[in-house]
Design an enzyme around this catalytic site. Structure first.
Site, mmCIF file in Angstrom:
data_model
loop_
_atom_site.group_PDB
_atom_site.id
_atom_site.type_symbol
_atom_site.label_atom_id
_atom_site.label_comp_id
_atom_site.label_asym_id
_atom_site.label_seq_id
_atom_site.Cartn_x
_atom_site.Cartn_y
_atom_site.Cartn_z
ATOM 1 N N LYS A 172 0.845 -1.196 0.000
ATOM 2 C CA LYS A 172 0.000 0.000 0.000
ATOM 3 C C LYS A 172 0.880 1.246 0.000
ATOM 4 O O LYS A 172 1.523 1.570 0.993
ATOM 5 C CB LYS A 172 -0.900 0.055 1.242
ATOM 6 C CG LYS A 172 -1.929 1.166 1.114
ATOM 7 C CD LYS A 172 -2.385 1.749 2.431
ATOM 8 C CE LYS A 172 -1.773 3.057 2.791
ATOM 9 N NZ LYS A 172 -1.986 4.182 1.892
ATOM 10 N N GLU A 247 9.877 1.790 10.622
ATOM 11 C CA GLU A 247 10.839 2.864 10.329
ATOM 12 C C GLU A 247 10.071 4.162 10.460
ATOM 13 O O GLU A 247 9.205 4.462 9.624
ATOM 14 C CB GLU A 247 11.380 2.724 8.896
ATOM 15 C CG GLU A 247 12.146 1.443 8.625
ATOM 16 C CD GLU A 247 13.518 1.439 9.286
ATOM 17 O OE1 GLU A 247 13.956 2.471 9.820
ATOM 18 O OE2 GLU A 247 14.150 0.360 9.285
ATOM 19 N N CYS A 281 13.311 11.556 5.981
ATOM 20 C CA CYS A 281 13.345 11.251 7.417
ATOM 21 C C CYS A 281 14.721 11.503 8.007
ATOM 22 O O CYS A 281 14.854 11.732 9.200
ATOM 23 C CB CYS A 281 12.920 9.809 7.642
ATOM 24 S SG CYS A 281 13.932 8.646 6.705
ATOM 25 N N GLU A 383 9.078 16.768 14.963
ATOM 26 C CA GLU A 383 9.421 16.577 13.550
ATOM 27 C C GLU A 383 8.551 17.482 12.675
ATOM 28 O O GLU A 383 7.327 17.421 12.743
ATOM 29 C CB GLU A 383 9.200 15.119 13.130
ATOM 30 C CG GLU A 383 9.671 14.881 11.709
ATOM 31 C CD GLU A 383 9.417 13.461 11.207
ATOM 32 O OE1 GLU A 383 8.335 12.916 11.466
ATOM 33 O OE2 GLU A 383 10.316 12.912 10.550
HETATM 34 P P1 NAP Z 1 2.182 8.478 7.708
HETATM 35 O O1 NAP Z 1 1.088 9.455 7.719
HETATM 36 O O2 NAP Z 1 2.522 7.772 8.963
HETATM 37 O O3 NAP Z 1 1.843 7.447 6.552
HETATM 38 C C1 NAP Z 1 2.700 6.391 6.183
HETATM 39 C C2 NAP Z 1 1.878 5.315 5.515
HETATM 40 O O4 NAP Z 1 1.005 4.741 6.481
HETATM 41 C C3 NAP Z 1 0.993 5.828 4.395
HETATM 42 O O5 NAP Z 1 0.887 4.863 3.383
HETATM 43 C C4 NAP Z 1 -0.329 5.998 5.116
HETATM 44 O O6 NAP Z 1 -1.422 6.010 4.243
HETATM 45 C C5 NAP Z 1 -0.335 4.784 6.011
HETATM 46 N N1 NAP Z 1 -1.232 4.849 7.162
HETATM 47 C C6 NAP Z 1 -1.853 5.934 7.701
HETATM 48 N N2 NAP Z 1 -2.619 5.552 8.749
HETATM 49 C C7 NAP Z 1 -2.482 4.212 8.885
HETATM 50 C C8 NAP Z 1 -3.008 3.242 9.794
HETATM 51 N N3 NAP Z 1 -3.842 3.566 10.786
HETATM 52 N N4 NAP Z 1 -2.632 1.958 9.645
HETATM 53 C C9 NAP Z 1 -1.762 1.605 8.673
HETATM 54 N N5 NAP Z 1 -1.256 2.471 7.773
HETATM 55 C C10 NAP Z 1 -1.597 3.770 7.881
HETATM 56 O O7 NAP Z 1 3.547 9.144 7.201
HETATM 57 P P2 NAP Z 1 3.712 10.113 5.974
HETATM 58 O O8 NAP Z 1 3.176 11.443 6.356
HETATM 59 O O9 NAP Z 1 3.228 9.440 4.743
HETATM 60 O O10 NAP Z 1 5.308 10.163 5.877
HETATM 61 C C11 NAP Z 1 6.083 11.023 6.611
HETATM 62 C C12 NAP Z 1 6.656 10.330 7.823
HETATM 63 O O11 NAP Z 1 7.375 9.183 7.437
HETATM 64 C C13 NAP Z 1 7.649 11.198 8.573
HETATM 65 O O12 NAP Z 1 7.428 11.070 9.953
HETATM 66 C C14 NAP Z 1 8.991 10.604 8.198
HETATM 67 O O13 NAP Z 1 10.025 10.819 9.130
HETATM 68 C C15 NAP Z 1 8.631 9.169 8.101
HETATM 69 N N6 NAP Z 1 9.632 8.452 7.310
HETATM 70 C C16 NAP Z 1 10.474 7.596 7.952
HETATM 71 C C17 NAP Z 1 11.471 6.942 7.233
HETATM 72 C C18 NAP Z 1 12.431 5.995 7.897
HETATM 73 O O14 NAP Z 1 13.075 5.232 7.200
HETATM 74 N N7 NAP Z 1 12.541 5.991 9.209
HETATM 75 C C19 NAP Z 1 11.558 7.145 5.849
HETATM 76 C C20 NAP Z 1 10.679 8.031 5.240
HETATM 77 C C21 NAP Z 1 9.702 8.669 5.975
HETATM 78 P P3 NAP Z 1 -2.032 7.425 3.756
HETATM 79 O O15 NAP Z 1 -0.929 8.178 3.129
HETATM 80 O O16 NAP Z 1 -3.045 7.013 2.803
HETATM 81 O O17 NAP Z 1 -2.541 8.074 4.996
#
Ligand code: NAP
Length: 479
Positions: A172, A247, A281, A383
């Site tokens: 997904k 992650e 990130c 963040e």
């Molecule tokens: P996010 O809102 O947590 O979303 C990540 C993924 O999870 C998306 O596909 C999202 O779908 C899905 N999701 C949302 N709610 C969910 C739930 N209840 N159950 C399962 N999946 C769910 O993060 P983002 O805003 O897309 O990305 C930014 C974040 O990612 C930042 O905090 C960044 O630091 C982190 N990040 C971490 C790394 C690492 O390697 N540590 C790498 C890149 C990014 P939707 O988009 O459809 O809501």
């Protein structure tokens, strides 16, 4: 563009027929219509994946799985321009970044894990009267959930090891950036991979993602995203005893010591803050600088930030694109207002830049450098995930380390010094999963990637990914 789910080797709409719009952030215009899938679509994908895992895909040899990963890498490489264009349109990142970073690294992920499984071996433990050997088996069906900042790069970082080790995948992507995931499904379909080995379900996280983490037919979840979402994912996956890798977010420190070779490294320090509009990130968003060089670093960073060419992501001269969504820009702007309330001074940036009329509805925001904030304030500890760096002076190495460690996150840090002993000492003392010294974002795909504290659980990369996507079984033979 009309995207579709890819389930059991068939492209199909959401079973309910519901859709959502994918918006190009640089123009504000709709670029695609995407299935808004629900639990029933996840269920269909899991059934298709299970059939594959227990059928043709499960019977594939290591060499056949590695060949598929290599073929995917070759196919993306042959289509690099199209993949890069889709990624740039979907995320707002400069086309040149998509062409030189995102898509090449996605290709490399498939090639690397093809090679990794071809060359991997399991262990044997010898006893006086018995031998033990380890069988390594795929988990079965794995759910892969990825964010919007590096869409294909992060998806391939999971899909490649999952397939190479023999799992069937339900993926997904973020609903904000689904284009390259769809192109990957088309590629895998064209290559004739066994049906159900790779399945793609588009839709919202709280529907599709949540249905995946709770689904009893999924054996493992690899999640990359925000810390708050990670908490839900971990709890839901734990309740059904899935193996889980998280992650999560970061608030990474860039530690600049008084002996750093500033003329050489300032552009790299700026890059660590602002690459991909600060939406990585690993970006260094808290720049900790020895007091004796604080003003020089601030001036240098501000000059570099002002020099970025902000504009049309598709223009080859653009070095700074738009943020990936309008909602995200509002969140980042909220932090800019908070920074001022908290006593910060915006040295440069902080505004929506002048852009050509065609981009007037784009989610652009200037790269921003802020000084004068307390190290414990919200702007400096939460963040932001945008083009915002706060700069803070320190007096001693111990103080720098304490400041770096004083956040809930522990993903990465970078250390800039010419003193080798100091570099080793500081690197060892930092509470993070990764430390770069005099460099940033240098990646060797064999090394452990991941964070500590609120930045995650588990490691990806090389043998760590191979370990996550497999279960080891010991067989003990009496001699
Ligand atoms: P996010 O809102 O947590 O979303 C990540 C993924 O999870 C998306 O596909 C999202 O779908 C899905 N999701 C949302 N709610 C969910 C739930 N209840 N159950 C399962 N999946 C769910 O993060 P983002 O805003 O897309 O990305 C930014 C974040 O990612 C930042 O905090 C960044 O630091 C982190 N990040 C971490 C790394 C690492 O390697 N540590 C790498 C890149 C990014 P939707 O988009 O459809 O809501």
């Amino acid at each position: 563009m009309q995207l579709a789910n890819y389930i059991g080797g068939r492209f199909q709409p959401a079973l309910s027929g519901a859709t959502l719009d994918d918006i190009e952030p640089a123009t504000g215009e709709r670029v695609a219509v995407v299935p808004a899938s629900r639990a029933e679509d996840v269920d269909a994908a899991v059934r298709a994946a299970r059939d594959a895992a227990t059928g043709a895909w499960g019977a594939a040899s290591t060499a056949e799985r590695a060949d598929l990963c290599d073929a995917i890498a070759d196919a993306i490489a042959a289509d690099l321009d199209r993949f890069a264009d889709l990624e740039s349109r979907d995320t707002g990142k400069p086309l040149r970044v998509a062409k030189t970073v995102d898509i090449p690294r996605a290709i490399e992920n498939f090639r690397f894990f093809a090679g990794a499984v071809r060359h991997s071996a399991t262990e044997m433990h010898e006893m006086a009267d018995a031998i033990n050997y380890t069988l390594r088996r795929p988990l079965g069906v794995v759910g892969l959930i990825t964010p919007w900042n590096l869409p294909l790069y992060l998806l391939s970082w999971k899909v490649a090891p999952a397939l190479a080790t023999g799992n069937a995948v339900v993926a997904k992507p973020s609903e904000i950036t689904p284009l390259t995931a769809h192109a990957l499904a088309e590629t895998i379909d064209r290559l004739g991979a066994p049906k159900g080995a790779f399945n793609l379900v588009h839709g919202y996280g709280h529907e599709v993602g949540a249905a995946m983490t709770a689904h009893p037919g999924i054996d493992g979840i690899s999640f990359t995203g925000g810390t708050a979402t990670g908490k839900h994912v971990g709890a839901s996956a734990g309740a059904t005893f899935k193996k889980v890798s998280l992650e999560l977010g970061g608030k990474n420190a860039t530690l600049v010591f008084e002996d750093a070779d500033l003329d050489r490294v300032l552009p790299d320090i700026a890059r660590a803050s602002f690459l991909n509009q600060g939406q990585i990130c690993l970006c260094g968003s808290r720049i900790l600088v020895h007091r004796s060089i604080h003003d020089r670093v601030v001036e240098g960073l501000a000059a570099i930030a002002k020099g970025y060419r902000i504009g049309d992501p598709r223009d080859p001269d653009t070095t700074f694109g738009s943020l990936t969504s309008h909602a995200h820009r509002e969140k980042v702007e909220g932090y800019l207002a908070l920074a001022v309330q908290e006593g910060g001074t915006i040295v440069t940036g902080g505004r929506r830049p002048q852009v050509p009329p065609a981009l007037a509805n784009g989610a652009f925001l200037e790269p921003t450098v802020i000084t004068g904030l307390g190290i414990a304030c919200r702007t400096a500890t939460e963040e932001i995930f945008g083009p915002v760096a706060t700069v803070h002076p320190f007096d001693t190495d111990a103080e720098a380390v304490a400041m770096a460690n004083g956040v809930q996150y522990g993903l990465a840090a970078s250390v800039w010094t010419r003193d080798l002993a100091r570099a080793h000492r500081v690197a060892a003392a930092l509470e993070t999963g990764m430390v770069w010294v005099n460099c940033w974002l240098k990646r060797d795909l064999r090394v452990p990637f991941g964070g500590v504290k609120a930045s995650g659980v588990g490691r990806e990369g090389g043998k760590y990914s191979l370990g996550f996507y497999t279960n080891d079984k010991n067989v003990c033979i009496q001699l």
